[in-house]
Design an enzyme around this catalytic site. Structure first.
Site, short mmCIF file in Angstrom:
data_model
loop_
_atom_site.label_atom_id
_atom_site.label_comp_id
_atom_site.label_asym_id
_atom_site.label_seq_id
_atom_site.Cartn_x
_atom_site.Cartn_y
_atom_site.Cartn_z
N MET B 7 0.84 -1.20 0.00
CA MET B 7 0.00 0.00 0.00
C MET B 7 0.87 1.25 0.00
SD MET B 7 -2.95 -1.28 2.66
CE MET B 7 -4.12 0.01 2.25
N GLY B 9 -0.17 4.33 -0.27
CA GLY B 9 -0.84 5.54 0.22
C GLY B 9 -1.70 6.16 -0.86
N GLY B 10 -1.68 5.57 -2.05
CA GLY B 10 -2.49 6.07 -3.15
C GLY B 10 -3.81 5.31 -3.24
N ASP B 12 -5.09 3.54 -5.81
CA ASP B 12 -5.10 2.25 -6.48
C ASP B 12 -4.80 1.10 -5.51
OD1 ASP B 12 -5.70 3.38 -8.95
OD2 ASP B 12 -3.59 3.71 -9.43
N SER B 13 -3.71 1.26 -4.76
CA SER B 13 -3.33 0.16 -3.88
C SER B 13 -4.33 -0.01 -2.73
CB SER B 13 -1.91 0.35 -3.34
OG SER B 13 -1.75 1.60 -2.72
N LEU B 32 5.85 0.21 1.97
CA LEU B 32 7.29 0.04 1.82
C LEU B 32 7.99 1.37 2.04
CD1 LEU B 32 7.28 -2.19 -1.36
CD2 LEU B 32 7.28 -2.90 1.04
N CYS B 101 12.19 -1.92 -9.92
CA CYS B 101 11.59 -1.99 -8.58
C CYS B 101 10.63 -3.18 -8.49
CB CYS B 101 10.86 -0.68 -8.27
SG CYS B 101 10.07 -0.66 -6.65
N CYS B 197 10.10 8.07 -8.40
CA CYS B 197 9.76 8.37 -7.01
C CYS B 197 10.94 8.87 -6.20
CB CYS B 197 9.11 7.18 -6.33
SG CYS B 197 10.25 5.84 -5.95
#
Lengths: 391, 358
Positions: B7, B9-10, B12-13, B32, B101, B197
């Site tokens: 997750m 924080g957005g 979608d997740s 993460l 990633c 990011c």
């Protein structure tokens, strides 16, 4: 139902505190107002202050209510430092332990970075107690340069009690503050007998609501305020008095004092039972902070070859709430500065769990812990191996 | 199943985690921490590494009603993604850190840790579909063509995909936001993250210049004739036209483009648009997302070379390690280091890293 073994973090509210809180919340009036409504609230607050002072063994006027233990710690550290250096800029040393709570550690670091403070940390032995010889020697040779000595009454992660009365004896005229947040209500604590200049206590650790703490400050001692405003608390702390929380704090303190002996014996028995069974059932486990004098309810165990965050996740998934060391603001676990101070390696300091037992903990809670812990540790060890394998 | 939902924080997740719970799985949310100092890589609430983002993720987990933890993957991220990003640029290639990633962190370090702790797999908010077919469990593009992220997931091998769950593959982004709102997830209107990011400003060139240096060097034409000077070869991209600062006009007045970056000699080679044309691509380090196609056999399919690039009709074959692609129509400007992803229709066949073009 979860098994709550994190009583050093916070404890359930006790009934007398709930009753005092809810009754007070139905009343109107600001304790600083002069009208009859205000006077009625002021009486409640001052009655509570008196009751609390009897538990603490201090004078009622020595209690400065704050919004939290953290606020009281900040007030003590900054207030004593600013007062000392404004009188004598050369008095800029803060003598402290390396394993204070962040509410002490971080304001000191802030003063070092921004206000020219010098920090001196007292070495800590493997058993988790500050070295008194060092304190004595250091005070002897630096007496006139020390603004403040602040050493916690008991360590929040490992539970070891610190020799505060002895430190006070060495200190002479130097102010001594102690963060007694974990000790108050759990072990004998008398402000008068201890002889410190100031002490911090907090409500929610003893069954009072969150958001109430106090700095106990000797009569006649002045401090530079951190919060400026209406000057409600001896012109040292400003902010409308939180009457419901204050009366509940006093009620919880009286309740804690009444049952302290009984609770202590019961909690110590469970602690010793749990410690022995953990060490016996888990090879590669070791108690952190093994000095003789300790808080009744805290067990800090290192589980070799694990990471505490994995242990916590696995314990939580079977309904057991425990704690690791400190967490940074983003929640990333870091090695506990307390355990590093005891001379543990980073890996060892990352592998510890704190179980803290409260008055509501039962033997069957401990049985359940001992039942699941070997499997949890085994799984955490395999996760640790995976991580080490990648590195 | 016991599932770790990554997750960020957005939105979608968050919706992905909620959908996994609805599907009956025992879900644990994990944020993460990819930088040991969360404000170091990125400031503002645009990415996935700020304190605010971890709070958003925690709040979403609380609303969904699942446990939530922060896993410190900063070292793994630095070693596996950031270092690689710099190393690739240092040899004149243009890497895609999101692919890296997914390959090294989300579906490797996180997946392995999850499995060791007794979880069965990892769910993310990526837009892609996993389907059980006669070919096995294989990956398809998402139904939302604008959001399809199968490109950045094509670096996952079949073992990794076996434990991967993408609950958003069958839904379009607008509906994800509506669903988030209906579920009481206040991240419903949070802007999408873009850029890389770990580059706080979005200024890749500046970020690279700070780390790899900015030695002045020659800009030359295809014959080696010096036309001007550049301020650090790493900051140029193949196909770049603007900002070259060349004062010598080209014969015929055609604009010039960056054709090649040679870090060893610190040289940037420029030329006309036609010189950018690529119709043959070789990719190394082939990874297969499903059954491995027969070696040395020509197949029809599509190649994609950018995250949101068009699928390019092609023939492809492989020799076990490298994938060779012959495009039907040339494309202009392809840097080595980019991800080459092969599709069979909407099914992801596999990927490789572009190592040569012609």
């Amino acid at each position: 139902m979860s098994i709550y073994l994190d009583n050093a973090a916070t404890v359930p509210l006790v009934e007398p505190a709930i009753n005092a809180l809810t009754a007070q919340m139905r009343k109107v009036g600001n304790a600083s107002s002069l009208h009859s409504d205000g006077r009625a609230i002021r009486k409640d607050v001052e009655d509570a202050r008196l009751a609390l002072s009897q538990v603490i063994d201090c004078e009622a006027s020595e209690i400065i209510f704050t919004g939290s233990g953290t606020e009281a710690d900040n007030l003590a550290v900054k207030g004593f430092f600013w007062k000392a250096v404004s009188a004598d800029p050369g008095k800029n040393i803060i003598l402290t332990s390396p394993f204070e709570h962040h509410a002490i550690k971080d304001p000191i670091e802030w003063l070092v970075e921004h206000d020219g403070a010098k920090v001196v940390e007292i070495p800590v032995g493997e058993g988790g107690v500050v070295n008194l010889e060092f304190v004595q020697d250091f005070i002897k040779s630096n007496h006139d340069s020390i603004a403040l000595i602040t050493v916690m009454h008991s360590n929040n992660e490992i539970g070891t009690l610190q020799p505060i009365a002895e430190i006070v004896n060495f200190a002479g005229e130097i102010p001594v503050h102690t963060d007694a947040v974990q000790s108050f209500g759990k072990v004998d604590f008398s402000f008068a007998k201890l002889g410190v200049t100031a002490a911090t206590i907090s409500g929610h650790k003893i069954g009072a609501p969150l958001g109430i703490g106090a700095l106990i400050l000797k009569r006649g001692i002045d401090l530079t305020p951190v919060l400026h405003g209406g000057g409600q608390e001896r012109e040292i702390r400003s902010g409308t008095l939180n009457a419901p929380a204050i009366v509940a704090f006093a009620a919880a303190a009286q309740f804690a004092a009444k049952y302290q002996g009984e609770n202590k014996a019961q909690i110590e028995k469970l602690r010793d039972n749990a410690s022995a069974r953990i060490l016996e059932s888990i090879p590669g486990s070791a108690i952190n902070g093994n000095s003789a004098a300790k808080l009744p309810g805290i067990i800090n165990v290192a589980f070799e070859g694990t990471e505490s965050e994995a242990l916590l996740l696995l314990l939580d998934s079977v309904g057991i709430s425990a704690s690791a060391g400190s967490a940074c603001s983003a929640g990333v676990s870091r090695p506990s500065h307390v355990l590093l101070a005891l001379g543990r390696t980073e890996d060892q300091a990352m592998s510890a769990l704190r179980f803290s037992i409260g008055s509501q903990t039962t033997l069957s809670d401990i049985d359940r812990l001992i039942e699941v812990l070997p499997g949890v540790v085994e799984k955490a060890r395999s996760a640790y191996q995976v991580k080490k394998g990648r590195a | 199943m016991k599932i770790i939902a990554a997750m960020s924080g957005g939105v979608d997740s968050a919706v992905a985690a909620a959908r996994m719970v609805d599907a009956g799985h025992e879900v644990t949310g994990v944020h993460l921490a990819l930088s040991s100092n969360p404000q170091k890589y990125r400031s503002g609430a645009r990415g996935c590494c700020t304190i605010e983002d971890s709070h958003d993720a925690r709040r979403a987990a609380d609303v969904i009603g699942i446990p939530f933890y922060i896993w410190d993957m900063a070292d793994e991220f630095h070693d596996g993604v950031v270092e690689n990003f710099m190393a690739e640029y240092a040899v004149g290639r243009t890497p895609n850190p999101c692919l890296r990633c997914n390959e090294k962190i989300k579906f490797a370090a996180v997946m392995e840790r999850a499995k060791a702790l007794g979880f069965d797999g990892v769910a993310t908010g990526h837009y892609a579909q996993m389907r059980e077919t006669e070919l096995g469990r294989v990956m398809y593009r998402a139904v939302d063509p604008g959001k399809d992220q199968s490109y950045v997931l094509a670096v996952l091998n079949t073992d990794q995909l076996a434990g991967a769950h993408f609950p958003l593959g069958d839904i379009v982004k607008d509906d994800v936001r509506k669903e988030a709102k209906a579920r009481g997830l206040y991240v419903a209107n949070k802007p999408d993250s873009h850029d890389i990011c770990f580059v706080p400003s979005g200024d890749n060139a500046g970020w690279l210049r700070d780390r790899l240096g900015s030695d002045v060097g020659p800009i030359v034409d295809e014959d080696g004739k010096k036309l001007g000077e550049h301020k650090g070869a790493y900051t140029y991209t193949i196909g770049q036209r603007k900002g070259l600062g060349i004062t010598v006009p080209a014969a015929g007045g055609e604009p010039r483009y960056v054709l090649k970056i040679e870090p060893k000699t610190n040289t940037v080679v420029v030329g006309n648009h036609d010189s950018l044309a690529v119709s043959g691509i070789v990719g190394e380090r082939a990874i297969w997302c499903g059954p491995v196609p027969a070696e040395s056999t020509e197949y029809r399919g599509f190649a994609q070379i950018r995250a949101h690039g068009a699928p390019l009709a092609c023939n492809y074959s492989h020799d076990g390690g490298n994938i060779t692609v012959a495009l039907d129509e040339p494309i202009y400007g392809l840097a080595t280091g980019q991800g080459l992803v092969i599709y069979d229709g909407d099914r992801v066949v596999g990927s490789a890293t572009v190592c040569a073009t012609e």
